[in-house]
Design a protein around this motif. Sequence first.
Motif, PDB file in Angstrom:
ATOM      1  N   CYS A   1       0.830  -1.217   0.000  1.00  0.00           N
ATOM      2  CA  CYS A   1       0.000   0.000   0.000  1.00  0.00           C
ATOM      3  C   CYS A   1       0.859   1.259   0.000  1.00  0.00           C
ATOM      4  O   CYS A   1       0.478   2.287  -0.571  1.00  0.00           O
ATOM      5  CB  CYS A   1      -0.922   0.005   1.222  1.00  0.00           C
ATOM      6  SG  CYS A   1      -2.235  -1.232   1.167  1.00  0.00           S
ATOM      7  N   GLY A   2       2.022   1.186   0.637  1.00  0.00           N
ATOM      8  CA  GLY A   2       2.895   2.345   0.688  1.00  0.00           C
ATOM      9  C   GLY A   2       3.614   2.602  -0.621  1.00  0.00           C
ATOM     10  O   GLY A   2       3.785   3.753  -1.049  1.00  0.00           O
ATOM     11  N   LEU A   3       4.034   1.532  -1.289  1.00  0.00           N
ATOM     12  CA  LEU A   3       4.827   1.686  -2.517  1.00  0.00           C
ATOM     13  C   LEU A   3       3.976   1.877  -3.768  1.00  0.00           C
ATOM     14  O   LEU A   3       4.409   2.519  -4.723  1.00  0.00           O
ATOM     15  CB  LEU A   3       5.723   0.457  -2.716  1.00  0.00           C
ATOM     16  CG  LEU A   3       6.949   0.344  -1.810  1.00  0.00           C
ATOM     17  CD1 LEU A   3       7.695  -0.953  -2.098  1.00  0.00           C
ATOM     18  CD2 LEU A   3       7.875   1.536  -1.990  1.00  0.00           C
ATOM     19  N   PHE A   4       2.766   1.317  -3.780  1.00  0.00           N
ATOM     20  CA  PHE A   4       1.934   1.332  -4.985  1.00  0.00           C
ATOM     21  C   PHE A   4       1.672   2.738  -5.536  1.00  0.00           C
ATOM     22  O   PHE A   4       1.740   2.942  -6.759  1.00  0.00           O
ATOM     23  CB  PHE A   4       0.612   0.602  -4.700  1.00  0.00           C
ATOM     24  CG  PHE A   4      -0.343   0.589  -5.853  1.00  0.00           C
ATOM     25  CD1 PHE A   4      -0.140  -0.274  -6.917  1.00  0.00           C
ATOM     26  CD2 PHE A   4      -1.450   1.428  -5.882  1.00  0.00           C
ATOM     27  CE1 PHE A   4      -1.021  -0.298  -7.991  1.00  0.00           C
ATOM     28  CE2 PHE A   4      -2.326   1.415  -6.944  1.00  0.00           C
ATOM     29  CZ  PHE A   4      -2.116   0.544  -8.008  1.00  0.00           C
ATOM     30  N   PRO A   5       1.354   3.739  -4.685  1.00  0.00           N
ATOM     31  CA  PRO A   5       0.995   5.050  -5.260  1.00  0.00           C
ATOM     32  C   PRO A   5       2.134   5.768  -5.964  1.00  0.00           C
ATOM     33  O   PRO A   5       1.879   6.536  -6.907  1.00  0.00           O
ATOM     34  CB  PRO A   5       0.538   5.858  -4.032  1.00  0.00           C
ATOM     35  CG  PRO A   5       0.151   4.839  -3.018  1.00  0.00           C
ATOM     36  CD  PRO A   5       1.096   3.703  -3.241  1.00  0.00           C
ATOM     37  N   THR A   6       3.391   5.564  -5.550  1.00  0.00           N
ATOM     38  CA  THR A   6       4.487   6.398  -6.060  1.00  0.00           C
ATOM     39  C   THR A   6       4.656   6.310  -7.575  1.00  0.00           C
ATOM     40  O   THR A   6       4.689   7.346  -8.254  1.00  0.00           O
ATOM     41  CB  THR A   6       5.806   6.050  -5.346  1.00  0.00           C
ATOM     42  OG1 THR A   6       5.618   6.181  -3.936  1.00  0.00           O
ATOM     43  CG2 THR A   6       6.919   6.994  -5.784  1.00  0.00           C
ATOM     44  N   PRO A   7       4.788   5.114  -8.170  1.00  0.00           N
ATOM     45  CA  PRO A   7       4.904   5.085  -9.641  1.00  0.00           C
ATOM     46  C   PRO A   7       3.643   5.577 -10.348  1.00  0.00           C
ATOM     47  O   PRO A   7       3.731   6.149 -11.444  1.00  0.00           O
ATOM     48  CB  PRO A   7       5.175   3.606  -9.947  1.00  0.00           C
ATOM     49  CG  PRO A   7       4.737   2.856  -8.743  1.00  0.00           C
ATOM     50  CD  PRO A   7       4.943   3.768  -7.587  1.00  0.00           C
ATOM     51  N   ILE A   8       2.469   5.376  -9.729  1.00  0.00           N
ATOM     52  CA  ILE A   8       1.233   5.894 -10.323  1.00  0.00           C
ATOM     53  C   ILE A   8       1.260   7.425 -10.346  1.00  0.00           C
ATOM     54  O   ILE A   8       0.919   8.055 -11.352  1.00  0.00           O
ATOM     55  CB  ILE A   8      -0.003   5.401  -9.538  1.00  0.00           C
ATOM     56  CG1 ILE A   8      -0.029   3.874  -9.471  1.00  0.00           C
ATOM     57  CG2 ILE A   8      -1.277   5.947 -10.162  1.00  0.00           C
ATOM     58  CD1 ILE A   8      -0.150   3.193 -10.803  1.00  0.00           C
ATOM     59  N   LEU A   9       1.671   8.022  -9.230  1.00  0.00           N
ATOM     60  CA  LEU A   9       1.757   9.485  -9.159  1.00  0.00           C
ATOM     61  C   LEU A   9       2.841  10.019 -10.091  1.00  0.00           C
ATOM     62  O   LEU A   9       2.696  11.111 -10.653  1.00  0.00           O
ATOM     63  CB  LEU A   9       2.038   9.914  -7.713  1.00  0.00           C
ATOM     64  CG  LEU A   9       0.938   9.575  -6.698  1.00  0.00           C
ATOM     65  CD1 LEU A   9       1.372   9.959  -5.294  1.00  0.00           C
ATOM     66  CD2 LEU A   9      -0.365  10.278  -7.055  1.00  0.00           C
ATOM     67  N   TYR A  10       3.907   9.260 -10.253  1.00  0.00           N
ATOM     68  CA  TYR A  10       4.965   9.638 -11.202  1.00  0.00           C
ATOM     69  C   TYR A  10       4.387   9.736 -12.612  1.00  0.00           C
ATOM     70  O   TYR A  10       4.673  10.688 -13.355  1.00  0.00           O
ATOM     71  CB  TYR A  10       6.083   8.608 -11.145  1.00  0.00           C
ATOM     72  CG  TYR A  10       7.140   8.773 -12.209  1.00  0.00           C
ATOM     73  CD1 TYR A  10       8.146   9.734 -12.082  1.00  0.00           C
ATOM     74  CD2 TYR A  10       7.137   7.962 -13.354  1.00  0.00           C
ATOM     75  CE1 TYR A  10       9.114   9.889 -13.066  1.00  0.00           C
ATOM     76  CE2 TYR A  10       8.109   8.110 -14.331  1.00  0.00           C
ATOM     77  CZ  TYR A  10       9.095   9.066 -14.184  1.00  0.00           C
ATOM     78  OH  TYR A  10      10.051   9.224 -15.152  1.00  0.00           O
ATOM     79  N   PHE A  11       3.542   8.776 -12.979  1.00  0.00           N
ATOM     80  CA  PHE A  11       2.938   8.780 -14.314  1.00  0.00           C
ATOM     81  C   PHE A  11       1.904   9.893 -14.451  1.00  0.00           C
ATOM     82  O   PHE A  11       1.885  10.625 -15.454  1.00  0.00           O
ATOM     83  CB  PHE A  11       2.299   7.420 -14.594  1.00  0.00           C
ATOM     84  CG  PHE A  11       1.527   7.369 -15.885  1.00  0.00           C
ATOM     85  CD1 PHE A  11       2.187   7.263 -17.100  1.00  0.00           C
ATOM     86  CD2 PHE A  11       0.130   7.437 -15.880  1.00  0.00           C
ATOM     87  CE1 PHE A  11       1.469   7.228 -18.287  1.00  0.00           C
ATOM     88  CE2 PHE A  11      -0.583   7.395 -17.063  1.00  0.00           C
ATOM     89  CZ  PHE A  11       0.086   7.292 -18.271  1.00  0.00           C
TER      90      PHE A  11
END
Length: 335
Positions: free
Chosen positions: A70-80
């Motif tokens: 849950c902590g790692l999932f948002p970062t690459p999505i937000l990067y995109f």
Amino acid sequence: MSGLIHPIALLAIVFVGYGFKRAHIFGEKDYRILQRIVFNLTLPAAIIVSFLTNPHDPKLLWISLFGLACGLFPTPILYFLSRHKPVNERAFLMLNGAGFNIGNFCFPVMQSMLGSASLVTGAMFDMGNCVVVAAGNNLLTQRLLHIDPDRPLSEQNHGDMTVTRLPRIKPKDRDARRLARHATIRGIAKSFLTSVPFDTYLLMIVLMFTGVKLPGFVVDVLSPVGDANGFCSMLMVGMLMDFPNDRREVAQALRVVACRIPFAVLFGLVTWFLLPYDAPTRKAIIMLCMAPTAVFATLFSDRVLGNAKMAGFCLSVTAVMGMVAMTAANYLIPA
């Protein structure tokens, strides 16, 4: 009624901290003192007391993996999603859009609503989350945006923040590349091993698997320190709280909030329908997914962007939203 009074009291502490700062009883940078107290004393003490006073089943370590995901999932999505934004706005969104404020926020709130047994679930979730907020999200943001962690962003790329990410500087010879790799590995290790909460979790996991029992007086000594974690954390949130200067900063903060809400809903649905735990445990995990931005995000935003003020505003807004959402979840979700 007591289930409502305690969260309201915690919110009141936030506004007391903000009011004291506005009245110049606290200085603009005094929050850094409380940061050190919380990270190095009260939060580690609360973690240790939780482990020593509640049974921790090793099977619950799957919750730690879920917290990590849950902590790692948002970062690459937000990067995109932020690919067309300037690099400083992208860094702010990625630093503040991922990770959860568990030990400083959820521990005191959940203890008041669900009882001390819920801290077992909270501690297990936070073990995975701590990997993200203590270093993982910061390192991932730096690597994706090519940010040098040793210098403020304003001093990089000749201060040109109009680019979407900084140019990547590759060492040209083999020795330089080897030294760069070693420096990266040392930086990653240092980020994790110098985080006292992360080290505390690591120690308690080792003790849990080896069956080593700490003397009973440890709880007696650390309980007063751990009990202060809620007060110190909420006061620190208030001291960090401030309001945006212009519409651009308002939009920046709203972007963080708007991104965190669907992630919280998604993680909550996955928890309730897919995780193989009893209803009280799943209810506790759902409430953890509603946690505000991590306090570490303010630290990294301050260090990399010099923007602790906006990070503190996001933390305050998401803390109020999280308190309301967790209170509603406590009454609406069956256990």
